[in-house]
Write a protein that holds these residues in place. Sequence first.
Motif, PDB file in Angstrom:
ATOM      1  N   PHE A 103      74.862  36.541 -27.380  1.00 59.69           N
ATOM      2  CA  PHE A 103      73.467  36.340 -27.771  1.00 59.69           C
ATOM      3  C   PHE A 103      73.417  35.280 -28.851  1.00 59.69           C
ATOM      4  O   PHE A 103      74.074  35.404 -29.877  1.00 59.69           O
ATOM      5  CB  PHE A 103      72.866  37.651 -28.306  1.00 59.69           C
ATOM      6  N   ASP A 104      72.645  34.222 -28.616  1.00 59.23           N
ATOM      7  CA  ASP A 104      72.501  33.184 -29.634  1.00 59.23           C
ATOM      8  C   ASP A 104      71.100  32.594 -29.565  1.00 59.23           C
ATOM      9  O   ASP A 104      70.780  31.828 -28.669  1.00 59.23           O
ATOM     10  CB  ASP A 104      73.528  32.080 -29.450  1.00 59.23           C
ATOM     11  N   ALA A 105      70.293  32.976 -30.515  1.00 62.90           N
ATOM     12  CA  ALA A 105      68.936  32.445 -30.595  1.00 62.90           C
ATOM     13  C   ALA A 105      68.683  31.846 -31.972  1.00 62.90           C
ATOM     14  O   ALA A 105      67.549  31.625 -32.360  1.00 62.90           O
ATOM     15  CB  ALA A 105      67.919  33.542 -30.305  1.00 62.90           C
ATOM     16  N   SER A 106      69.761  31.593 -32.696  1.00 59.21           N
ATOM     17  CA  SER A 106      69.608  31.093 -34.062  1.00 59.21           C
ATOM     18  C   SER A 106      68.938  29.723 -34.118  1.00 59.21           C
ATOM     19  O   SER A 106      68.369  29.353 -35.137  1.00 59.21           O
ATOM     20  CB  SER A 106      70.953  31.060 -34.775  1.00 59.21           C
ATOM     21  N   ALA A 107      68.996  28.957 -33.033  1.00 61.38           N
ATOM     22  CA  ALA A 107      68.363  27.632 -33.028  1.00 61.38           C
ATOM     23  C   ALA A 107      66.857  27.701 -32.783  1.00 61.38           C
ATOM     24  O   ALA A 107      66.161  26.693 -32.937  1.00 61.38           O
ATOM     25  CB  ALA A 107      69.017  26.759 -31.958  1.00 61.38           C
ATOM     26  N   CYS A 108      66.356  28.874 -32.406  1.00 63.18           N
ATOM     27  CA  CYS A 108      64.924  29.018 -32.112  1.00 63.18           C
ATOM     28  C   CYS A 108      64.086  28.600 -33.319  1.00 63.18           C
ATOM     29  O   CYS A 108      64.317  29.060 -34.435  1.00 63.18           O
ATOM     30  CB  CYS A 108      64.609  30.464 -31.734  1.00 63.18           C
ATOM     31  N   MET A 109      63.135  27.714 -33.066  1.00 63.77           N
ATOM     32  CA  MET A 109      62.268  27.201 -34.135  1.00 63.77           C
ATOM     33  C   MET A 109      60.946  27.962 -34.191  1.00 63.77           C
ATOM     34  O   MET A 109      60.077  27.617 -34.958  1.00 63.77           O
ATOM     35  CB  MET A 109      61.982  25.723 -33.904  1.00 63.77           C
ATOM     36  N   ASN A 110      60.813  28.956 -33.313  1.00 62.84           N
ATOM     37  CA  ASN A 110      59.594  29.760 -33.254  1.00 62.84           C
ATOM     38  C   ASN A 110      58.367  28.881 -32.977  1.00 62.84           C
ATOM     39  O   ASN A 110      57.291  29.127 -33.506  1.00 62.84           O
ATOM     40  CB  ASN A 110      59.425  30.553 -34.550  1.00 62.84           C
ATOM     41  N   CYS A 111      58.546  27.890 -32.112  1.00 62.65           N
ATOM     42  CA  CYS A 111      57.471  26.931 -31.834  1.00 62.65           C
ATOM     43  C   CYS A 111      56.446  27.484 -30.841  1.00 62.65           C
ATOM     44  O   CYS A 111      55.317  27.013 -30.795  1.00 62.65           O
ATOM     45  CB  CYS A 111      58.055  25.621 -31.310  1.00 62.65           C
ATOM     46  N   GLY A 112      56.863  28.429 -29.997  1.00 60.62           N
ATOM     47  CA  GLY A 112      55.934  29.049 -29.060  1.00 60.62           C
ATOM     48  C   GLY A 112      55.843  28.372 -27.710  1.00 60.62           C
ATOM     49  O   GLY A 112      55.058  28.805 -26.863  1.00 60.62           O
ATOM     50  N   VAL A 113      56.610  27.332 -27.476  1.00 60.54           N
ATOM     51  CA  VAL A 113      56.587  26.658 -26.167  1.00 60.54           C
ATOM     52  C   VAL A 113      56.975  27.643 -25.069  1.00 60.54           C
ATOM     53  O   VAL A 113      56.352  27.674 -24.001  1.00 60.54           O
ATOM     54  CB  VAL A 113      57.530  25.431 -26.155  1.00 60.54           C
ATOM     55  N   CYS A 114      57.963  28.470 -25.332  1.00 61.35           N
ATOM     56  CA  CYS A 114      58.424  29.449 -24.339  1.00 61.35           C
ATOM     57  C   CYS A 114      57.286  30.369 -23.899  1.00 61.35           C
ATOM     58  O   CYS A 114      57.112  30.613 -22.706  1.00 61.35           O
ATOM     59  CB  CYS A 114      59.581  30.266 -24.908  1.00 61.35           C
ATOM     60  N   SER A 115      56.529  30.855 -24.840  1.00 63.99           N
ATOM     61  CA  SER A 115      55.410  31.746 -24.521  1.00 63.99           C
ATOM     62  C   SER A 115      54.303  30.984 -23.784  1.00 63.99           C
ATOM     63  O   SER A 115      53.669  31.530 -22.880  1.00 63.99           O
ATOM     64  CB  SER A 115      54.832  32.371 -25.791  1.00 63.99           C
ATOM     65  N   ALA A 116      54.093  29.741 -24.163  1.00 60.22           N
ATOM     66  CA  ALA A 116      53.025  28.939 -23.557  1.00 60.22           C
ATOM     67  C   ALA A 116      53.287  28.635 -22.088  1.00 60.22           C
ATOM     68  O   ALA A 116      52.350  28.556 -21.298  1.00 60.22           O
ATOM     69  CB  ALA A 116      52.833  27.641 -24.334  1.00 60.22           C
ATOM     70  N   VAL A 117      54.550  28.473 -21.701  1.00 56.12           N
ATOM     71  CA  VAL A 117      54.868  28.094 -20.316  1.00 56.12           C
ATOM     72  C   VAL A 117      55.270  29.283 -19.445  1.00 56.12           C
ATOM     73  O   VAL A 117      55.462  29.120 -18.237  1.00 56.12           O
ATOM     74  CB  VAL A 117      55.982  27.020 -20.265  1.00 56.12           C
ATOM     75  N   CYS A 118      55.361  30.454 -20.006  1.00 58.55           N
ATOM     76  CA  CYS A 118      55.811  31.646 -19.256  1.00 58.55           C
ATOM     77  C   CYS A 118      54.833  31.956 -18.120  1.00 58.55           C
ATOM     78  O   CYS A 118      53.644  32.193 -18.358  1.00 58.55           O
ATOM     79  CB  CYS A 118      55.920  32.849 -20.192  1.00 58.55           C
ATOM     80  N   PRO A 119      55.317  31.987 -16.864  1.00 55.27           N
ATOM     81  CA  PRO A 119      54.422  32.281 -15.736  1.00 55.27           C
ATOM     82  C   PRO A 119      53.919  33.724 -15.749  1.00 55.27           C
ATOM     83  O   PRO A 119      52.922  34.029 -15.110  1.00 55.27           O
ATOM     84  CB  PRO A 119      55.286  32.007 -14.505  1.00 55.27           C
ATOM     85  N   MET A 120      54.622  34.600 -16.458  1.00 56.49           N
ATOM     86  CA  MET A 120      54.190  35.997 -16.560  1.00 56.49           C
ATOM     87  C   MET A 120      53.222  36.208 -17.725  1.00 56.49           C
ATOM     88  O   MET A 120      52.678  37.293 -17.882  1.00 56.49           O
ATOM     89  CB  MET A 120      55.409  36.917 -16.744  1.00 56.49           C
ATOM     90  N   GLY A 121      53.063  35.190 -18.542  1.00 53.00           N
ATOM     91  CA  GLY A 121      52.181  35.312 -19.701  1.00 53.00           C
ATOM     92  C   GLY A 121      52.717  36.265 -20.745  1.00 53.00           C
ATOM     93  O   GLY A 121      51.955  36.874 -21.493  1.00 53.00           O
ATOM     94  N   ILE A 122      54.040  36.368 -20.780  1.00 57.27           N
ATOM     95  CA  ILE A 122      54.671  37.270 -21.747  1.00 57.27           C
ATOM     96  C   ILE A 122      54.616  36.615 -23.129  1.00 57.27           C
ATOM     97  O   ILE A 122      55.282  35.624 -23.384  1.00 57.27           O
ATOM     98  CB  ILE A 122      56.117  37.599 -21.352  1.00 57.27           C
ATOM     99  N   GLU A 123      53.812  37.190 -23.973  1.00 61.03           N
ATOM    100  CA  GLU A 123      53.603  36.626 -25.306  1.00 61.03           C
ATOM    101  C   GLU A 123      54.772  36.913 -26.244  1.00 61.03           C
ATOM    102  O   GLU A 123      55.112  36.100 -27.084  1.00 61.03           O
ATOM    103  CB  GLU A 123      52.309  37.203 -25.896  1.00 61.03           C
ATOM    104  N   LEU A 124      55.387  38.042 -26.082  1.00 59.10           N
ATOM    105  CA  LEU A 124      56.427  38.475 -27.024  1.00 59.10           C
ATOM    106  C   LEU A 124      57.746  37.745 -26.839  1.00 59.10           C
ATOM    107  O   LEU A 124      58.428  37.412 -27.785  1.00 59.10           O
ATOM    108  CB  LEU A 124      56.659  39.976 -26.873  1.00 59.10           C
ATOM    109  N   LEU A 125      58.102  37.539 -25.589  1.00 58.08           N
ATOM    110  CA  LEU A 125      59.384  36.913 -25.311  1.00 58.08           C
ATOM    111  C   LEU A 125      59.275  35.421 -25.407  1.00 58.08           C
ATOM    112  O   LEU A 125      58.287  34.878 -24.961  1.00 58.08           O
ATOM    113  CB  LEU A 125      59.863  37.256 -23.905  1.00 58.08           C
ATOM    114  N   PRO A 126      60.271  34.749 -25.811  1.00 57.80           N
ATOM    115  CA  PRO A 126      61.447  35.270 -26.503  1.00 57.80           C
ATOM    116  C   PRO A 126      61.338  35.171 -28.015  1.00 57.80           C
ATOM    117  O   PRO A 126      62.112  35.810 -28.734  1.00 57.80           O
ATOM    118  CB  PRO A 126      62.563  34.370 -26.004  1.00 57.80           C
ATOM    119  N   ARG A 127      60.417  34.414 -28.498  1.00 59.82           N
ATOM    120  CA  ARG A 127      60.468  34.095 -29.929  1.00 59.82           C
ATOM    121  C   ARG A 127      60.377  35.307 -30.845  1.00 59.82           C
ATOM    122  O   ARG A 127      61.179  35.439 -31.759  1.00 59.82           O
ATOM    123  CB  ARG A 127      59.431  33.051 -30.292  1.00 59.82           C
TER     124      ARG A 127
END
Length: 100
Positions: free
Chosen positions: A18-42
């Motif tokens: 598991f390595d998420a230390s580089a995550c900048m918490n920018c929210g791009v992941c949540s914005a593009v998620c086809p499931m609309g999952i707001e929580l994952l991954p940030r």
Amino acid sequence: MALVNPDFVEEVKRSGRFDASACMNCGVCSAVCPMGIELLPRKLFRYVLLGVKDRVLENVETIYSCLLCRLCEVNCPAQVHIAENVRFLRCYMNKKVFKI
């Protein structure tokens, strides 16, 4: 109230999976998620890195809702391996929560 569990942090570190230390918490992941999952991954990854195990365990359904399509990963400016981190969390849940 959220409690930090140092043992959980150590367990995750020892896994080497598991390595998420580089995550900048920018929210791009949540914005593009086809499931609309707001929580994952940030947010979820931040809980893991901080050792807030209870919050991670509260989100079992969210963890298993991820399609592992990697759309978030392809668009991540920090190049976090999001799908692999979600797979790690699923394995963790299978072993520790569901005793599979």
